[in-house]
Design a protein around this motif. Structure first.
Motif, PDB file in Angstrom:
ATOM      1  N   VAL B  46       5.397   6.376  -8.375  1.00 43.77           N
ATOM      2  CA  VAL B  46       3.744   6.378  -7.241  1.00 43.77           C
ATOM      3  C   VAL B  46       4.349   7.223  -6.167  1.00 43.77           C
ATOM      4  O   VAL B  46       5.643   7.153  -5.668  1.00 43.77           O
ATOM      5  N   CYS B  47       3.089   7.515  -5.793  1.00 48.67           N
ATOM      6  CA  CYS B  47       3.190   8.515  -4.336  1.00 48.67           C
ATOM      7  C   CYS B  47       3.550   7.649  -2.893  1.00 48.67           C
ATOM      8  O   CYS B  47       2.706   7.192  -2.573  1.00 48.67           O
ATOM      9  N   LYS B  48       5.031   7.936  -2.612  1.00 50.43           N
ATOM     10  CA  LYS B  48       4.606   6.862  -1.539  1.00 50.43           C
ATOM     11  C   LYS B  48       5.474   7.516  -0.631  1.00 50.43           C
ATOM     12  O   LYS B  48       4.607   6.580   0.424  1.00 50.43           O
ATOM     13  N   PHE B  87      -0.817   7.874  -3.864  1.00 53.56           N
ATOM     14  CA  PHE B  87      -0.734   7.327  -2.114  1.00 53.56           C
ATOM     15  C   PHE B  87      -1.417   6.179  -2.274  1.00 53.56           C
ATOM     16  O   PHE B  87      -1.112   4.695  -1.044  1.00 53.56           O
ATOM     17  N   THR B  88      -3.054   5.671  -1.921  1.00 55.52           N
ATOM     18  CA  THR B  88      -3.855   4.537  -1.073  1.00 55.52           C
ATOM     19  C   THR B  88      -3.455   3.794  -2.945  1.00 55.52           C
ATOM     20  O   THR B  88      -3.441   2.333  -2.035  1.00 55.52           O
ATOM     21  N   MET B  89      -3.770   4.062  -4.131  1.00 53.34           N
ATOM     22  CA  MET B  89      -3.641   2.551  -4.903  1.00 53.34           C
ATOM     23  C   MET B  89      -2.961   2.955  -5.649  1.00 53.34           C
ATOM     24  O   MET B  89      -2.598   1.432  -6.359  1.00 53.34           O
ATOM     25  N   LEU B  90      -1.751   3.178  -5.068  1.00 47.56           N
ATOM     26  CA  LEU B  90      -0.719   2.761  -5.833  1.00 47.56           C
ATOM     27  C   LEU B  90      -0.354   2.517  -7.561  1.00 47.56           C
ATOM     28  O   LEU B  90       0.334   2.043  -8.371  1.00 47.56           O
ATOM     29  N   THR B  91      -1.382   4.068  -8.244  1.00 48.43           N
ATOM     30  CA  THR B  91      -0.597   3.878  -9.726  1.00 48.43           C
ATOM     31  C   THR B  91       0.087   5.129  -9.925  1.00 48.43           C
ATOM     32  O   THR B  91      -0.039   6.245  -8.945  1.00 48.43           O
ATOM     33  N   LYS B 110       2.529   4.306   3.796  1.00 53.12           N
ATOM     34  CA  LYS B 110       1.092   4.394   4.030  1.00 53.12           C
ATOM     35  C   LYS B 110       1.513   3.050   4.586  1.00 53.12           C
ATOM     36  O   LYS B 110       0.220   2.327   5.551  1.00 53.12           O
TER      37      LYS B 110
END
Lengths: 297, 193
Positions: B46-48, B87-91, B110
């Motif tokens: 997941v893109c932190k 980054f936004t959806m945490l997928t 975020k």
């Protein structure tokens, strides 16, 4: 008197992999209808072996502050979450997940293995929770097709399924925290159905696949129609060719602030920041796919 | 290190940053260094972080079943890197982002980035950035689906000529959706004119 239509709109494409998805809510005119803050329409799609992404879904992701509700018209939906729930629902069934203070889930869809129908078709709603319920622990519930209350509309006009809330003496199993409803109505060819609308409540209609006339205005398949909050009736007239499916939903207005980012719907930006922080601090737990699959096999 | 970001925000916003704004921005963005080939993001994670490139060059790409890399985005100084969806959806992300040159980055999360909502210049700059990002993406899609290889190359020469100096041919070719041989033929033809 018939209710005034405040606006109508078509959804925006928001595909996931091979799934064709229309984002119906929020749209440029409305952030919410009653507690409903999000609606994706998974357009009917025929599965083919090379479309493996349909089976994968989006991958595991968190939610907080809402309940997600998946209504499967056709297909087989599989659910995993970090609370140890693993379940499948089949055509006509519902999955409800109260994310509350935070949960991780993953959903997959395949054609219905019980009916063999190759088509998949469904909806996902996000239902906003009152601030105190956002702090509660997560819950999960499935409602199979045969548990969905159904009323036949008199004079052979069609039928009404109570997905959320109450219709006359029929009550859905899905818990609610404010006055709200979601009905799946099928109107027979050439018939008209009429519903009284309460003053102060918010109402909307979505036409997934068929055109219809609503309060004397004709609409197309894919249209989302919102109404004013005055008292009045909602009258739906179907074309003479075929039965039409309609979603009618809404509820009392959500009066607390709505701050939505990604998978979270909270009451302030600070709570959104906490929701992201907690995700990266692993506070939503973990999905143990193998243990869950094993448990159910 | 932060001056580049301050300048970027002020220029994009057309608004000055106050001393307090600058202080908040320094708290919101944390420096990170990447050595060449080091990952910023790997497929499945997941893109932190979202990062502003102070110095260096990065590439964002997918890897297909045969192991081939497909460049989605190349980025240099004053560009932003992240998988916005993850980054936004945490997928989990489907992308890899790594450093093609040694990098100095300013990263934010975020949660920390929500503090920028109180800085008018930052809000305005992010809005402008979103618009420019959408325009660039739209151009990239339309060139990918409707332009010839020659036109795609010409567009890159016009819009981002420095890419041609900073990234090797095979990456440029992948970024433009053509083979190395096609790119080389087009470049020969263009330089012969």
């Amino acid at each position: 008197m018939k209710k005034k239509i405040s606006f109508s709109a078509q959804g925006q494409r928001a595909d996931i992999g091979e799934m064709i998805i229309y984002r119906i809510l929020p749209n440029r005119y409305a952030d919410a209808v009653g507690p409903f803050v999000f609606l994706d329409h998974f357009a009917p799609i025929k599965d083919s072996p090379d479309q493996s992404r349909t089976k994968q879904g989006t991958g595991a992701h968190p939610h907080r502050g809402i309940a997600t509700l998946t209504y499967v018209l056709k297909g087989e939906g599989e659910h995993f979450d970090s609370q140890g729930n693993h379940a499948k629902v089949y055509s006509g069934g519902i999955q409800w997940m109260k994310a509350g203070n935070g949960i991780l889930h993953d959903e997959r869809a395949i054609p219905d293995t019980q009916t063999g129908d190759p088509y998949m078709h469904g909806f996902q709603f996000w239902i906003n929770l009152p601030s105190q319920v956002k702090k509660e622990n997560p819950e999960y519930l499935t409602v199979d097709a045969n548990e969905v209350p159904i009323a036949n509309l008199e004079d052979n006009r069609g039928w009404l399924k109570v997905i959320v809330g109450q219709y006359k003496n029929l009550v859905s199993k899905i818990p609610t925290y404010t006055k709200q409803f979601l009905y799946h109505i099928q109107v027979n060819a050439g018939k008209t159905v009429s519903f009284p609308a309460e003053k102060g409540m918010e109402y909307a209609i979505f036409l997934p696949q068929h055109h219809a006339t609503v309060n004397n205005t004709s609409f197309h398949a894919g249209d989302f129609i919102a109404f004013d909050t005055q008292e009045g009736t909602i009258e739906i007239t179907n074309a003479p060719d075929t039965a039409a499916d309609i979603l009618l939903f809404g509820g009392e207005p959500y009066t607390e602030p709505i701050v939505a980012h990604g998978p979270f719907v909270m009451n302030s930006l600070l709570e959104i920041a906490e929701a992201y922080q907690d995700f990266h601090a692993n506070k939503y737990g973990k999905i143990n796919y193998q243990a869950e699959e094993h448990k159910n096999n | 290190m932060y001056d580049k970001l301050f300048n970027y925000i002020e220029q994009y916003a057309g608004l000055p940053l106050t001393e307090t704004d600058r202080q908040i921005i320094q708290e919101v963005f944390v420096p990170m260094k990447l050595r060449k080939k080091q990952y910023f993001l790997q497929e499945g994670e997941v893109c932190k972080y979202m990062a502003f490139i102070v110095k260096g060059a990065t590439r964002q790409y997918t890897v297909d079943d045969k192991g081939a890399e497909h460049m989605v985005q190349l980025a240099i100084e004053n560009w932003w890197i992240s998988d916005r969806e993850s980054f936004t959806m945490l997928t989990p992300t489907i992308y890899n982002i790594d450093a093609w040159e040694d990098c100095e980055l300013l990263t934010t999360t975020k949660a920390d980035a929500t503090r920028l909502a109180h800085i008018p210049a930052a809000v305005q700059a992010l809005r402008e950035m979103d618009i420019n990002h959408a325009i660039a993406m739209q151009k990239r899609v339309s060139s990918a689906i409707a332009m010839t290889a020659e036109q795609r190359y010409a567009q890159l020469v016009e819009s981002n000529p420095t890419f041609l100096q900073r990234f090797p041919q095979h990456m440029i070719a992948s970024y433009l959706g053509m083979t190395k041989e096609t790119l080389s033929r087009i470049r020969m033809k263009a330089s012969g004119k």
